[in-house]
Design an enzyme around this catalytic site. Structure first.
Site, mmCIF file in Angstrom:
data_model
loop_
_atom_site.group_PDB
_atom_site.id
_atom_site.type_symbol
_atom_site.label_atom_id
_atom_site.label_comp_id
_atom_site.label_asym_id
_atom_site.label_seq_id
_atom_site.Cartn_x
_atom_site.Cartn_y
_atom_site.Cartn_z
ATOM 1 C CG ASP A 89 -1.853 1.143 1.239
ATOM 2 O OD1 ASP A 89 -2.820 1.093 0.470
ATOM 3 O OD2 ASP A 89 -1.629 2.114 1.988
ATOM 4 C CE LYS A 138 -3.582 4.773 0.482
ATOM 5 N NZ LYS A 138 -2.186 4.523 0.902
ATOM 6 C CG HIS A 180 -4.277 9.822 0.251
ATOM 7 N ND1 HIS A 180 -2.935 9.653 0.090
ATOM 8 C CD2 HIS A 180 -4.520 9.452 1.527
ATOM 9 C CE1 HIS A 180 -2.394 9.201 1.200
ATOM 10 N NE2 HIS A 180 -3.342 9.079 2.098
ATOM 11 C CE1 TYR A 212 0.640 7.671 2.972
ATOM 12 C CE2 TYR A 212 1.167 5.472 2.221
ATOM 13 C CZ TYR A 212 0.279 6.354 2.794
ATOM 14 O OH TYR A 212 -0.955 5.903 3.185
#
Ligand code: A2P
Length: 312
Positions: free
Chosen positions: A42, A76, A109, A47
């Site tokens: 994931d 995302k 997201h 990130y």
């Protein structure tokens, strides 16, 4: 597709939640996870570690440990890319960083759109988030296009509430495959789970272990992994608190993405296929719910699409 066990790696970004892993830890963690048998990874643009994840994937494919088609890679779309024109370029940035030519799943997201720019968490002089003014329905229609082009095998959402999902279903054609939301025994999402199930949408649990190291954890805060009632169940099955919780998620039909950068804990978290909780124990853990949301995303509460004012 969803009956495996999953790993979630965040690091290095400016946002509180993504600062959990040190730079460099992520590549090793993903390699350890693939070696341990994880297949669902994931990721997210925000990130800021997709390149590191991609290096691990490439190494494991080159070593012959897995083939691309064995893996289920998720990314995302971040909120500053909600403008329909920005969706495909943002996806391509993630694909390039990951070194892939398709994703298995692309998630919005969250329903919140932010003003585009270098600041991925734009705020005004009062500290309020600045929206761009893009309806998540239009963003979803652009995601439908990249799906129809074959750049992603499926599309989904994250942090959406029931009302927002209903609106999406009314106004668009592709049903999201999943809604990724905070979910753990202290916040078990029973109603959202039932609603999503009735619409053919799965739930993916983020913070499935109750995020024991979340940034504002204070000494004395109740910690799910130390819960005395949970420990009683652990004794019965001779399993750790994390293993019992992961098993509880799986038996509720929830896709689970426990985050760990520690090889021992990565291995521990996938060692959950040799036991089964009784239906009574699943129900008992259901009863731990105390509306204990850890991530209310309060800093975005002024946004018109803030999702957490509704009951669910
Ligand atoms: P670490 O990465 O050092 O293993 P969540 O997925 O609910 O957000 O929880 C992630 C946090 O839980 C991380 O701090 C992670 O630390 C820790 N963690 C992951 N697996 C376990 C486990 N089996 N036992 C205890 N803590 C764990």
């Amino acid at each position: 597709m969803y009956n495996d066990i999953f790993v979630n790696h965040e690091s290095m970004s400016i946002h509180y939640y993504y600062m959990q892993s040190k730079p460099g830890e992520v590549t090793q963690a993903v390699k350890d996870a693939i070696d341990a048998g994880y297949r669902h990874i994931d990721c997210a643009w925000v990130y800021q570690n997709e390149k590191e994840v991609g290096e691990a994937i490439k190494e494991k494919i080159d070593e012959g440990v897995v083939k691309r088609e064995d893996l289920f890679i998720v990314s995302k779309l971040w909120s500053t890319f909600h403008n329909p024109k920005a969706v495909e370029p943002a996806l391509k940035e993630s694909l390039t960083a990951l070194g892939l030519d398709y994703l298995d799943l692309y998630l919005m997201h969250n329903p919140l759109d932010f003003k585009p720019g270098d600041n991925v968490f734009p705020v005004d002089e009062n500290g309020h988030v600045i929206p761009e003014g893009v309806d998540y329905v239009d963003t979803w229609k652009a995601m439908e296009k990249v799906y129809k082009k074959g750049l992603v095998k499926s599309i989904g959402i994250s942090n959406f509430n029931k009302r927002q999902i209903e609106r999406l279903l009314q106004l668009t054609t592709v049903v999201p495959v999943t809604n990724q939301v905070e979910c753990h025994p202290y916040f078990n999402q029973k109603k959202l789970l039932e609603f999503c199930k009735s619409k053919g949408i799965t739930i993916t649990a983020y913070s499935p272990l109750g995020s024991p190291a979340h940034p504002w954890v204070k000494p004395g805060d109740r910690k799910l992994l130390d819960d005395a009632k949970l420990k009683t169940i652990c004794k019965k099955y001779k399993k750790t608190p994390a293993q019992v919780i992961i098993r509880w998620h799986i038996q509720r039909g929830i896709i689970t993405i426990p985050k760990s950068v520690n090889k021992k804990r990565i291995e521990e978290n996938i060692d959950v296929f040799d036991f089964q909780l009784t239906p009574e124990d699943v129900k008992y853990i259901d009863s731990f719910d105390c509306n204990g949301r850890i991530f209310p995303l309060e800093m975005w509460a002024t946004h018109p699409y803030y999702p957490f004012n509704d009951e669910y």
